[in-house]
Design an enzyme around this catalytic site. Structure first.
Site, PDB file in Angstrom:
ATOM      1  N   GLY A 163      42.200  46.188  38.574  1.00 31.20           N
ATOM      2  CA  GLY A 163      42.522  45.844  37.182  1.00 31.20           C
ATOM      3  C   GLY A 163      42.587  47.078  36.303  1.00 31.20           C
ATOM      4  N   LYS A 205      50.078  42.913  43.120  1.00 33.46           N
ATOM      5  CA  LYS A 205      49.575  43.463  44.400  1.00 33.46           C
ATOM      6  C   LYS A 205      50.216  42.818  45.616  1.00 33.46           C
ATOM      7  CE  LYS A 205      46.742  40.504  42.441  1.00 33.46           C
ATOM      8  NZ  LYS A 205      46.258  40.408  41.073  1.00 33.46           N
ATOM      9  N   LYS A 228      44.759  44.264  48.155  1.00 35.06           N
ATOM     10  CA  LYS A 228      44.296  45.458  47.438  1.00 35.06           C
ATOM     11  C   LYS A 228      43.783  46.521  48.408  1.00 35.06           C
ATOM     12  CE  LYS A 228      43.252  42.846  43.249  1.00 35.06           C
ATOM     13  NZ  LYS A 228      42.232  42.044  42.568  1.00 35.06           N
TER      14      LYS A 228
END
Ligand code: HSE
Length: 399
Positions: A122, A93, A193
């Site tokens: 994930g 990321k 994220k």
């Protein structure tokens, strides 16, 4: 049979090899594993190479899994692979958030793919869902618990009244935490994220450096005790929303959530993501946001996508035009303040219209009280909170 290379034989890399061996051995073959180390006795030891050029120069390799992390060698290898027309699938990321715009353009220019399902949430099938199943939606907001390590720490602190340092150590032992735990506990991982999700949501570049980010290192057991008096949970939220003027509001910070909030029941290493579409309304995703096999499963799903879509584009991505950011200082919110009882008058005067609670009710927090402010602008709250100095012990936003 599609032949692939795995860059990095650490937690996720060994997971990728395991998932392929268990579930996809009929379609995928791991031809190379790039790592600095040797792995004597490992069933794949004969695939280990130390020179990336072997992979780059092998025309049989059409897909590379970059699961080494970081933005040094991983960035260089990804660029070289894409320039050679090899698709890259990653869980990295940091690299996607920092250089995704360039790498997506590079993949498009060379007729291959840069896919990063595993980089957010994930094992939760989130990015492909946004790009395909939600393609008809205008996504207005995303609110998520996007970091498994901090959710694990907060959940265990609350449930077991456990010490922060001990729980962090166990999170690292379980392979949840980043090598440098600061990335998790200071909120940088969640920031990267939400930068990726907000870029997908708006179709524009989002710079993680411009996202207000606060981690969980300041959260104490006393905060949990006051929160539970008001049936609230403490969660690290990453949130973004498109404002009426088209600007993007985006931040990462701990919040006190009502017990009936959809994300309040997302515990331990699990991630939860609430997406609001303009015609769909709310939809929520829940699953393992960290850990070897869940993350590897998402990487391998991307590999299969590449294998099945040679020569045609995969939906998703964003342009190099950057979003306009809303000023967080202007946002209206309520806040929880934990303060010294001796300063109750000052606190109530600084934040009129709020409500005090927990006065003398928590034996381990003698001499303290809790306070929920009325709605106020972030900038006004911060200014008054700062002026209170030692009278106040902590503050957390209310969701
Ligand atoms: N350290 C990350 C987390 C790993 O705890 O969520 C998955 O990105």
């Amino acid at each position: 049979m599609v032949k692939i290379a795995v860059l990095g034989y650490g937690t996720v890399g060994s997971g990728v090899v395991e998932v392929i061996g268990r579930n996809c051995a009929d379609r995928l073959e791991v031809k190379y594993i790039l790592d600095l180390r040797d792995f004597p006795g490992d069933p794949y030891e004969d695939r280990v190479v130390h020179d990336f050029n072997i992979i780059l120069n092998d025309a049989e390799i059409s897909v590379v899994c970059e699961v080494m992390g970081g933005v040094g060698a991983a960035y260089q290898f990804t660029k070289q692979a894409l320039e050679a027309g090899k698709s890259v699938c990653t869980s990295n990321k940091e690299l996607v958030a920092g250089h995704g715009t360039e790498l997506l353009a590079l993949a498009a220019a060379h007729g291959c793919h840069y896919l990063f399902e595993a980089s957010v949430g994930g094992g939760i099938p989130l990015i492909r869902t946004i790009n395909t199943s939600l393609a008809s939606e205008r996504i207005q907001a995303v609110t998520g618990i996007l970091n498994g390590t901090t959710n694990y720490i907060l959940s265990r602190m609350e449930r077991e009244q456990a010490d922060y340092a001990m729980v962090l150590k166990q999170a690292q032992e379980l392979g949840y935490a980043e090598r440098n735990p600061d990335a998790d506990v200071e909120g940088h991982d969640a920031c990267r994220k939400i930068a990726i999700l907000s870029a997908l949501m708006t179709g524009r570049k989002v710079d993680p450096e411009k996202i207000y980010t606060e981690g969980i290192t300041g959260i104490t057991l006393a905060d949990f005790q006051f929160a539970s008096m008001r049936q609230r949970k403490i969660k690290l939220l990453a949130m973004c929303s498109v404002q009426e003027d088209g600007k993007l509001s985006v931040l990462v910070a701990p919040f006190l959530l009502p017990g009936d909030h959809p994300l309040a029941g997302v515990n331990d290493v699990f991630n939860g993501v609430l997406i609001t579409g303009n015609t769909l309304g709310d939809v929520m995703f829940h699953g393992r946001g960290a850990g070897k096999l869940p993350t590897a499963s998402a990487v391998v799903a991307d590999v299969l996508d590449c294998a099945g879509s040679q020569g045609r584009p995969v939906p998703g991505g964003w342009s190099d035009k950057e979003v306009e950011y809303a000023a967080e200082a202007e946002t209206d919110r309520r806040f929880f303040v934990r303060a010294r009882l001796s300063a109750r008058r000052e606190v109530e005067a600084a934040f009129p219209g709020g409500s005090a609670f927990g006065v003398g009710e928590i034996p381990s927090c003698e001499g303290e009280f809790g306070y929920f402010t009325a709605v106020m602008k972030e900038k006004n709250f911060e200014e008054r909170y700062r002026k209170l100095g030692d009278a106040v012990l902590n503050r957390i936003r209310l969701a």
